[in-house]
Write a protein that holds these residues in place. Structure first.
Motif, PDB file in Angstrom:
ATOM      1  N   GLN A  37      15.819 -29.679  59.855  1.00  0.00           N
ATOM      2  CA  GLN A  37      14.455 -30.062  59.507  1.00  0.00           C
ATOM      3  C   GLN A  37      13.722 -28.830  59.015  1.00  0.00           C
ATOM      4  N   ASP A  38      13.118 -28.927  57.822  1.00  0.00           N
ATOM      5  CA  ASP A  38      12.491 -27.755  57.235  1.00  0.00           C
ATOM      6  C   ASP A  38      11.461 -28.213  56.204  1.00  0.00           C
ATOM      7  N   SER A  39      10.764 -27.255  55.618  1.00  0.00           N
ATOM      8  CA  SER A  39       9.768 -27.561  54.599  1.00  0.00           C
ATOM      9  C   SER A  39       9.675 -26.406  53.620  1.00  0.00           C
ATOM     10  N   SER A  40       9.171 -26.714  52.431  1.00  0.00           N
ATOM     11  CA  SER A  40       8.961 -25.706  51.405  1.00  0.00           C
ATOM     12  C   SER A  40       7.784 -26.157  50.563  1.00  0.00           C
ATOM     13  N   GLY A  41       6.708 -25.384  50.610  1.00  0.00           N
ATOM     14  CA  GLY A  41       5.514 -25.787  49.887  1.00  0.00           C
ATOM     15  C   GLY A  41       4.989 -27.111  50.397  1.00  0.00           C
ATOM     16  N   GLY A  42       4.789 -28.062  49.521  1.00  0.00           N
ATOM     17  CA  GLY A  42       4.293 -29.377  49.913  1.00  0.00           C
ATOM     18  C   GLY A  42       5.391 -30.371  50.209  1.00  0.00           C
ATOM     19  N   PHE A  43       6.652 -29.906  50.293  1.00  0.00           N
ATOM     20  CA  PHE A  43       7.785 -30.810  50.526  1.00  0.00           C
ATOM     21  C   PHE A  43       8.398 -30.532  51.895  1.00  0.00           C
ATOM     22  N   SER A  44       8.552 -31.589  52.693  1.00  0.00           N
ATOM     23  CA  SER A  44       9.198 -31.484  54.007  1.00  0.00           C
ATOM     24  C   SER A  44      10.364 -32.458  54.050  1.00  0.00           C
ATOM     25  N   TYR A  45      11.420 -32.092  54.774  1.00  0.00           N
ATOM     26  CA  TYR A  45      12.594 -32.961  54.821  1.00  0.00           C
ATOM     27  C   TYR A  45      13.316 -32.809  56.149  1.00  0.00           C
ATOM     28  N   SER A  46      14.132 -33.824  56.458  1.00  0.00           N
ATOM     29  CA  SER A  46      14.954 -33.796  57.659  1.00  0.00           C
ATOM     30  C   SER A  46      16.170 -34.690  57.443  1.00  0.00           C
ATOM     31  N   GLY A  47      17.275 -34.331  58.068  1.00  0.00           N
ATOM     32  CA  GLY A  47      18.475 -35.143  58.043  1.00  0.00           C
ATOM     33  C   GLY A  47      19.268 -34.922  59.318  1.00  0.00           C
ATOM     34  N   ALA A  48      19.980 -35.954  59.793  1.00  0.00           N
ATOM     35  CA  ALA A  48      20.710 -35.827  61.059  1.00  0.00           C
ATOM     36  C   ALA A  48      21.927 -36.730  61.080  1.00  0.00           C
TER      37      ALA A  48
ATOM     38  N   ALA B 130      25.912 -42.657  63.155  1.00  0.00           N
ATOM     39  CA  ALA B 130      24.610 -42.930  62.555  1.00  0.00           C
ATOM     40  C   ALA B 130      24.170 -41.712  61.757  1.00  0.00           C
ATOM     41  N   ALA B 131      23.360 -41.968  60.729  1.00  0.00           N
ATOM     42  CA  ALA B 131      22.823 -40.892  59.896  1.00  0.00           C
ATOM     43  C   ALA B 131      21.458 -41.304  59.374  1.00  0.00           C
ATOM     44  N   PHE B 132      20.587 -40.323  59.172  1.00  0.00           N
ATOM     45  CA  PHE B 132      19.311 -40.613  58.522  1.00  0.00           C
ATOM     46  C   PHE B 132      18.877 -39.446  57.651  1.00  0.00           C
ATOM     47  N   GLY B 133      17.990 -39.761  56.711  1.00  0.00           N
ATOM     48  CA  GLY B 133      17.302 -38.761  55.910  1.00  0.00           C
ATOM     49  C   GLY B 133      15.829 -39.120  55.850  1.00  0.00           C
ATOM     50  N   ALA B 134      14.965 -38.124  55.838  1.00  0.00           N
ATOM     51  CA  ALA B 134      13.524 -38.353  55.790  1.00  0.00           C
ATOM     52  C   ALA B 134      12.875 -37.261  54.955  1.00  0.00           C
ATOM     53  N   ALA B 135      11.791 -37.630  54.249  1.00  0.00           N
ATOM     54  CA  ALA B 135      11.118 -36.648  53.401  1.00  0.00           C
ATOM     55  C   ALA B 135       9.657 -37.021  53.222  1.00  0.00           C
ATOM     56  N   LYS B 136       8.833 -35.996  52.958  1.00  0.00           N
ATOM     57  CA  LYS B 136       7.421 -36.192  52.655  1.00  0.00           C
ATOM     58  C   LYS B 136       7.021 -35.211  51.563  1.00  0.00           C
ATOM     59  N   MET B 137       6.233 -35.711  50.596  1.00  0.00           N
ATOM     60  CA  MET B 137       5.767 -34.881  49.504  1.00  0.00           C
ATOM     61  C   MET B 137       4.255 -34.978  49.406  1.00  0.00           C
ATOM     62  N   ALA B 138       3.596 -33.826  49.367  1.00  0.00           N
ATOM     63  CA  ALA B 138       2.149 -33.783  49.155  1.00  0.00           C
ATOM     64  C   ALA B 138       1.879 -33.744  47.656  1.00  0.00           C
ATOM     65  N   LEU B 139       1.083 -34.690  47.191  1.00  0.00           N
ATOM     66  CA  LEU B 139       0.696 -34.745  45.785  1.00  0.00           C
ATOM     67  C   LEU B 139      -0.753 -34.274  45.682  1.00  0.00           C
TER      68      LEU B 139
END
Length: 376
Positions: free
Chosen positions: A199-210, A231-240
């Motif tokens: 789980q990490d972030s860079s600028g306005g983008f954050s992400y996670s995977g497990a 089981a597996a997942f991916g998640a992300a968020k972007m600030a616009l």
């Protein structure tokens, strides 16, 4: 000794907490010798009005399991109001002079005090109960419904575990979430669950995977079998820009449907079914997508959609009794949240829930939720 007498000083500090699952800023700091502890929490009021049928449970969240399907929809009693304050929360956290972090937190769901978090952490090693390592909130849309959208990333719950974290990477050995076996009550937890997450972030983008692996076992004393689920997942968020965020999640499970959030009857479909004397895994997939808009002056609008689908085809073909099992759960939530003064949040939310069974029967329900939260 006189030097060992406790010195107690309590001072109020600012608190910042959005409605939902965000963590609290401390409200009180208690000092005793070289130790200090933060006391935090909130009082929370939730009220719901179920338009079509009553599907509210504690914290006034909507439950897929309560949705009538098929012919039962013709006899629905409409218009149900309910309210409670069981989401109210209280916690204590401290860091010792040696650098050991300790957290104990509880709330009152479903009607009595329960432990949410109870753990210690030192140099990246965590022991105790807290959020599963197979969980992320990065891609979650802010909702007033405490149980939120179907298809969110991972367990979205707290379990006993041993975890090690180094930078953005973490691994854990956890109490497995076991949702059972169709047609056989003799399931057991033979091994813990094993997880790995980034789980990490860079600028306005954050992400996670497990990733997660767990064992499902049945044992009658004379017959037994076991399989490994994944089981597996991916998640992300972007600030616009400064006002808009878009976020989402995707999940896949096979023999580990307790980790497919809000699948099955409400929180997780069965992991496997019996084909004669052999266990066969059941798979599923899901996801969510949403947007948040900051309107300024302490107000925001959030809209999110979630879905979780279980593949019952093999179980049905092999004669398992799954016709009344929920195949697809989906919900849509749209809310307005407002902070009229520091440490106070108010909000109103419209939600639509739909459940579709293996048999083809389906049902839906609409509801309105109001929430008021006072943080300290």
């Amino acid at each position: 000794m006189q030097g060992n007498k406790l010195r107690l000083a309590i001072r109020a500090t600012a608190s910042a907490l959005i409605l939902g699952t965000a963590s609290q800023a401390s409200a009180f700091e208690v000092s005793a010798g070289d130790y200090s502890a933060d006391i935090y929490g909130y009082a929370r009021f939730n009220a719901s009005y179920d338009i079509d049928e009553e599907i509210g449970i504690s914290t006034r969240s909507g439950a897929f399991s309560a949705i009538n399907t098929g012919a039962a929809e013709d006899n629905e009693v409409t218009g149900h109001f309910g309210a409670d304050a069981v989401q109210t929360r209280l916690g204590v956290r401290t860091t010792t002079p040696e650098g050991v972090k300790i957290v104990v937190e509880g709330d009152f769901r479903p009607g009595q005090l329960r432990l949410r978090h109870g753990y210690g952490e030192y140099k990246g090693v965590l022991l105790g109960q807290t959020w599963s390592n197979f969980t992320s909130f990065v891609g979650n849309t802010s909702t007033l419904d405490f149980d939120s959208l179907a298809g969110l990333a991972g367990l979205q719950g707290r379990v006993g575990q041993a975890r090690y974290t180094s930078g953005p990477f973490s691994v854990s050995v956890e109490e497995a979430t076991d949702t059972g076996i169709v047609g056989n009550p003799n399931d057991k937890q033979g091994l813990p669950a094993f997880t790995a997450r980034i789980q990490d972030s860079s600028g306005g983008f954050s992400y996670s995977g497990a990733l997660l692996a767990k064992q499902t076992t049945y044992d009658t004393g004379t017959d037994d079998d076991s399989i490994f689920g994944f089981a597996a997942f991916g998640a992300a968020k972007m600030a616009l820009g400064d006002t808009v965020t878009v976020q989402g999640t995707v999940s896949y499970t096979n023999g580990a449907n307790g980790y497919l959030y809000r699948s099955g009857e409400n929180f997780g479909a069965e992991d496997a079914y019996m084909d004669g004397s052999s266990l066969e895994a059941i798979s599923g997939y899901g996801g969510s997508i949403g947007m948040g808009v900051n309107l300024g002056a302490g107000s925001s609008v959030n809209v999110g959609y979630g879905i979780a689908t279980v593949d019952w085809d093999d179980a049905e073909d092999d004669g398992a009794a799954v016709a009344d099992k929920s195949e697809t759960n989906q919900n849509l939530m749209a809310n307005y949240q407002w902070s009229p003064v520091k440490n106070v949040k108010l909000g109103v939310e419209y939600a639509y829930f739909k459940r579709e069974n293996v048999s083809g029967d389906d049902g839906d329900a609409s509801r309105i939720l109001f929430a008021g939260q006072y943080n300290f």
